[in-house]
Design an enzyme around this catalytic site. Structure first.
Site, short mmCIF file in Angstrom:
data_model
loop_
_atom_site.label_atom_id
_atom_site.label_comp_id
_atom_site.label_asym_id
_atom_site.label_seq_id
_atom_site.Cartn_x
_atom_site.Cartn_y
_atom_site.Cartn_z
N GLY A 40 60.19 5.83 28.90
CA GLY A 40 59.90 4.02 28.65
C GLY A 40 61.29 3.60 28.03
CG ASP A 99 49.26 1.63 21.84
OD1 ASP A 99 49.36 0.19 20.53
OD2 ASP A 99 49.01 1.38 22.38
NE ARG A 161 59.50 2.97 33.83
CZ ARG A 161 58.92 3.13 32.80
NH1 ARG A 161 58.39 2.85 31.88
NH2 ARG A 161 57.64 4.09 33.53
P1 XMP Z 1 50.69 6.01 21.85
O1 XMP Z 1 48.90 5.13 21.53
O2 XMP Z 1 50.44 7.47 21.65
O3 XMP Z 1 51.13 5.19 22.79
O4 XMP Z 1 51.68 5.48 19.92
C1 XMP Z 1 52.97 5.26 22.92
C2 XMP Z 1 53.03 5.35 24.10
O5 XMP Z 1 51.67 4.12 25.03
C3 XMP Z 1 52.53 3.60 25.89
N1 XMP Z 1 52.38 2.12 25.57
C4 XMP Z 1 52.70 0.55 26.19
N2 XMP Z 1 53.52 1.26 27.21
N3 XMP Z 1 53.44 -2.07 27.03
C5 XMP Z 1 53.38 -0.38 28.07
O6 XMP Z 1 54.43 -0.47 28.57
C6 XMP Z 1 52.87 -1.00 25.64
O7 XMP Z 1 52.23 -2.61 25.75
C7 XMP Z 1 52.32 -0.45 25.75
N4 XMP Z 1 51.43 0.37 24.12
C8 XMP Z 1 51.73 1.41 24.54
C9 XMP Z 1 54.34 3.79 25.59
O8 XMP Z 1 54.56 4.84 27.18
C10 XMP Z 1 54.31 4.32 24.88
O9 XMP Z 1 55.42 5.44 24.44
#
Ligand code: XMP
Length: 171
Positions: A40, A99, A161
């Site tokens: 990402g 997130d 992407r």
């Molecule tokens: P955490 O929960 O570990 O998550 O902080 C980080 C990873 O979760 C994915 N992620 C998203 N990917 N749209 C996305 O395309 C979103 O709204 C989203 N929220 C979380 C992402 O891979 C990130 O590195």
């Protein structure tokens, strides 16, 4: 599915210029290694490093979360095939979005275990109201609401992407 624009190309570019200036000032004279989390953060990596005008190295790490079939938690699996040697270096970990905070917190500890002299974090996006692990990114691009976003590197089922902006994926 439709994508409603949230942050446009100009806003992203201007914010990365600001972040680049701050990072440059903070790391002048230090052995900077930027470690980007695949997949990402690839687009942000390409644009951010061109705004940092000091010597730096780049490395990549892949982190995938799997929800356990038998356990309640999620497991983070790391692929470090393209990870650099971080021993003794000042590491800036770059992810696309913070997130829950699990990915970033796990990777920070991992990089410290591998001997990094220091580890700071930069995220393009920080979702408000979702965090479960207490980690404060040292630099962030934008605060965003709790919605699923795509574009500028972020995907849904590996699509979207390539969009040059960040948008909310509508059902
Ligand atoms: P955490 O929960 O570990 O998550 O902080 C980080 C990873 O979760 C994915 N992620 C998203 N990917 N749209 C996305 O395309 C979103 O709204 C989203 N929220 C979380 C992402 O891979 C990130 O590195």
């Amino acid at each position: 599915m439709a994508v409603t624009p949230l942050i446009n190309e100009t806003e992203i570019r201007e914010r990365l210029v600001e972040l680049g200036r701050r990072i440059e000032a903070d790391y002048t004279g230090r052995p900077l290694t930027i470690v980007a989390v695949l997949t990402g953060s690839l687009v942000a990596l390409a644009d951010l490093i061109r705004q940092i005008h000091i010597p730096l190295r780049v490395g990549l790490v892949q982190a995938s979360s799997y929800r356990g079939a038998t356990t309640s938690g999620t497991t983070l699996v790391l692929n470090e095939t393209f990870a650099p040697d971080v021993a003794g270096r000042d590491v800036l970990l770059l992810d696309d979005i913070l997130d829950t905070g699990r990915t970033l917190a796990t990777l920070v500890e991992h990089l410290k275990d591998r001997g990094a002299a220091s580890v700071r974090t930069v995220v393009l996006l920080r979702k408000v109201g979702r965090q479960v692990v207490p980690i404060e990114p040292d630099y962030h691009g934008f605060l965003i609401p709790d919605a699923f976003v795509v574009g500028y590197g972020l995907d849904y089922n590996d699509e979207y992407r390539h969009l040059p902006f960040v948008g909310v994926l509508e059902e």
